[in-house]
Design an enzyme around this catalytic site. Sequence first.
Site, PDB file in Angstrom:
ATOM      1  N   HIS A 112       2.285  -2.346 -17.461  1.00 25.88           N
ATOM      2  CA  HIS A 112       3.026  -1.403 -16.622  1.00 25.88           C
ATOM      3  C   HIS A 112       4.273  -2.095 -16.081  1.00 25.88           C
ATOM      4  CE1 HIS A 112       4.199   1.488 -13.775  1.00 25.88           C
ATOM      5  NE2 HIS A 112       3.734   0.855 -12.711  1.00 25.88           N
ATOM      6  N   CYS A 169       0.245   5.351 -11.841  1.00 24.79           N
ATOM      7  CA  CYS A 169       0.850   4.577 -12.934  1.00 24.79           C
ATOM      8  C   CYS A 169      -0.117   4.274 -14.077  1.00 24.79           C
ATOM      9  CB  CYS A 169       1.406   3.268 -12.384  1.00 24.79           C
ATOM     10  SG  CYS A 169       2.527   3.522 -11.010  1.00 24.79           S
ATOM     11  N   ASN A 172      10.528   1.383 -12.675  1.00 22.22           N
ATOM     12  CA  ASN A 172       9.130   1.811 -12.720  1.00 22.22           C
ATOM     13  C   ASN A 172       9.072   3.337 -12.854  1.00 22.22           C
ATOM     14  OD1 ASN A 172       6.492   2.527 -12.162  1.00 22.22           O
ATOM     15  ND2 ASN A 172       6.303   1.275 -10.310  1.00 22.22           N
TER      16      ASN A 172
HETATM   17  N1  ACO Z   1      17.866  -4.658  -0.896  1.00 24.02           N
HETATM   18  C1  ACO Z   1      18.065  -5.685  -0.034  1.00 24.02           C
HETATM   19  N2  ACO Z   1      17.122  -6.140   0.802  1.00 24.02           N
HETATM   20  C2  ACO Z   1      15.928  -5.522   0.777  1.00 24.02           C
HETATM   21  C3  ACO Z   1      15.656  -4.443  -0.072  1.00 24.02           C
HETATM   22  C4  ACO Z   1      16.681  -4.012  -0.935  1.00 24.02           C
HETATM   23  N3  ACO Z   1      16.526  -3.001  -1.799  1.00 24.02           N
HETATM   24  N4  ACO Z   1      14.392  -4.046   0.136  1.00 24.02           N
HETATM   25  C5  ACO Z   1      13.862  -4.846   1.079  1.00 24.02           C
HETATM   26  N5  ACO Z   1      14.807  -5.729   1.491  1.00 24.02           N
HETATM   27  C6  ACO Z   1      14.685  -6.794   2.479  1.00 24.02           C
HETATM   28  C7  ACO Z   1      13.546  -6.580   3.437  1.00 24.02           C
HETATM   29  O1  ACO Z   1      13.941  -5.722   4.495  1.00 24.02           O
HETATM   30  C8  ACO Z   1      13.261  -7.985   3.911  1.00 24.02           C
HETATM   31  O2  ACO Z   1      14.206  -8.312   4.877  1.00 24.02           O
HETATM   32  P1  ACO Z   1      13.794  -9.207   6.162  1.00 24.02           P
HETATM   33  O3  ACO Z   1      13.336 -10.522   5.584  1.00 24.02           O
HETATM   34  O4  ACO Z   1      15.054  -9.292   6.935  1.00 24.02           O
HETATM   35  O5  ACO Z   1      12.686  -8.447   6.843  1.00 24.02           O
HETATM   36  C9  ACO Z   1      13.562  -8.841   2.677  1.00 24.02           C
HETATM   37  O6  ACO Z   1      14.381  -8.016   1.802  1.00 24.02           O
HETATM   38  C10 ACO Z   1      12.341  -9.306   1.935  1.00 24.02           C
HETATM   39  O7  ACO Z   1      11.499  -8.207   1.744  1.00 24.02           O
HETATM   40  P2  ACO Z   1      10.104  -8.360   1.040  1.00 24.02           P
HETATM   41  O8  ACO Z   1       9.373  -7.048   1.098  1.00 24.02           O
HETATM   42  O9  ACO Z   1       9.404  -9.590   1.565  1.00 24.02           O
HETATM   43  O10 ACO Z   1      10.536  -8.664  -0.459  1.00 24.02           O
HETATM   44  P3  ACO Z   1       9.609  -9.062  -1.679  1.00 24.02           P
HETATM   45  O11 ACO Z   1      10.102 -10.302  -2.278  1.00 24.02           O
HETATM   46  O12 ACO Z   1       8.146  -8.964  -1.322  1.00 24.02           O
HETATM   47  O13 ACO Z   1       9.882  -7.893  -2.718  1.00 24.02           O
HETATM   48  C11 ACO Z   1       9.085  -5.773  -3.545  1.00 24.02           C
HETATM   49  C12 ACO Z   1       9.657  -6.540  -2.356  1.00 24.02           C
HETATM   50  C13 ACO Z   1      10.061  -5.836  -4.707  1.00 24.02           C
HETATM   51  C14 ACO Z   1       8.876  -4.323  -3.136  1.00 24.02           C
HETATM   52  C15 ACO Z   1       7.723  -6.419  -3.974  1.00 24.02           C
HETATM   53  O14 ACO Z   1       6.890  -6.576  -2.853  1.00 24.02           O
HETATM   54  C16 ACO Z   1       7.024  -5.609  -5.018  1.00 24.02           C
HETATM   55  O15 ACO Z   1       7.457  -5.488  -6.146  1.00 24.02           O
HETATM   56  N6  ACO Z   1       5.850  -5.034  -4.662  1.00 24.02           N
HETATM   57  C17 ACO Z   1       5.123  -4.166  -5.583  1.00 24.02           C
HETATM   58  C18 ACO Z   1       5.736  -2.807  -5.567  1.00 24.02           C
HETATM   59  C19 ACO Z   1       5.194  -1.939  -6.665  1.00 24.02           C
HETATM   60  O16 ACO Z   1       4.785  -2.416  -7.709  1.00 24.02           O
HETATM   61  N7  ACO Z   1       5.175  -0.665  -6.453  1.00 24.02           N
HETATM   62  C20 ACO Z   1       4.683   0.261  -7.431  1.00 24.02           C
HETATM   63  C21 ACO Z   1       3.402   0.810  -7.020  1.00 24.02           C
HETATM   64  S1  ACO Z   1       2.796   2.036  -8.113  1.00 24.02           S
HETATM   65  C22 ACO Z   1       3.332   3.514  -7.551  1.00 24.02           C
HETATM   66  O17 ACO Z   1       4.047   3.547  -6.646  1.00 24.02           O
HETATM   67  C23 ACO Z   1       2.933   4.753  -8.229  1.00 24.02           C
END
Ligand code: ACO
Length: 320
Positions: free
Chosen positions: A245, A110, A275
């Site tokens: 980003h 990214c 993203n």
């Molecule tokens: N829809 C519904 N529920 C979901 C989804 C979804 N799409 N995805 C996960 N859940 C559930 C999980 O299973 C979990 O359920 P549980 O509590 O029963 O176990 C619950 O939602 C909470 O999940 P968390 O992972 O704790 O949710 P969080 O608030 O941390 O958000 C997220 C997750 C959005 C992925 C966050 O951690 C994030 O943005 N991280 C950074 C990701 C990022 O920036 N990636 C880019 C990297 S760069 C690259 O890839 C090149």
Amino acid sequence: MSFFIAGTGRAMPEKIVTNDDLAKFLDTSDEWIFTRTGIRRRRVLTHERLDDLAVASARAALADAGTAGADVDLILCATMRGDTYTPSLACTVAEAVGATCPAFDLNAACVGVLYCMEVADSFIAAGKAETVLIVSAEAMSKLLDWTDRASCVLFGDGSGAMVVKKGEGRLAGVLSTKPDSHVIRMPNFEGLNSPYNAVEQEKQAMHMDGGEVYKFAVNAMGSRIEDVCARAGLTPADIDWYLPHQANIRIIDASLKKFKIDKSKVLTNIADYGNMSATSVMVLLDEFAKKGTFRKGDKLLFVAFGAGLTSGAEIVAWQR
Ligand code: ACO
């Protein structure tokens, strides 16, 4: 002497996929995705090739800069994977725009566009180039596991480009890595069909530890803003526009919070595109440039984090 931004462009796939569209085949909802990430919809490649998007955005940036492809001295493409391993995406763009200069791809996930800006600055400072075409193009939809609701809802496809030319504009840049091969990992797609291969094939889709990425992202974005401002002799309050980003609106808010930045200075379009990896800051730049948001002399701060784990920031004064 460094560079100024002479032109920008973008090219997006036609297909718009909303959160409600995803909820038709995933256990998710518009409410979950929007409140956790700020994303409402994203563009996804269907009939288009990534090559075609990259060429279209490059042509748009060249036209905006009033520059012919033949006059470009260096082409850099930020991408994790083009349509072909070879030729590189940069060579494909060079052929389409009629350039014969050096052209190569650069993968810093990214943060790719910021790495390209630093390479462009180095070529220009060394007297090896005066006009550089930087293109980013990412087909995230082809790298994802579409059964994994925790990752596939976050990403979108697209391409953006900019032409930078020798002159005053770039004020400072910083790049960094915090090497980690586990928290974000995307193994190569192709099967290992060598008869001599003895390495077990990894699952062919993105693996991401969202929570770990989140913590790294907030810390890295905040640190790079401090680093680049110090290098430019500025404070975060001196910046006119932040172009972060677009990974998650909560990451953007949390990383800028300690600087007490006026939110109206922070540009976002994550709701519409998700993203797009390296392409995110490029599309953001083009969108707000075309809206006439920037005034001559405005200081733009680009900041990004990504797989690797990479991070970086760049301050460029707008000169148009
Ligand atoms: N829809 C519904 N529920 C979901 C989804 C979804 N799409 N995805 C996960 N859940 C559930 C999980 O299973 C979990 O359920 P549980 O509590 O029963 O176990 C619950 O939602 C909470 O999940 P968390 O992972 O704790 O949710 P969080 O608030 O941390 O958000 C997220 C997750 C959005 C992925 C966050 O951690 C994030 O943005 N991280 C950074 C990701 C990022 O920036 N990636 C880019 C990297 S760069 C690259 O890839 C090149």
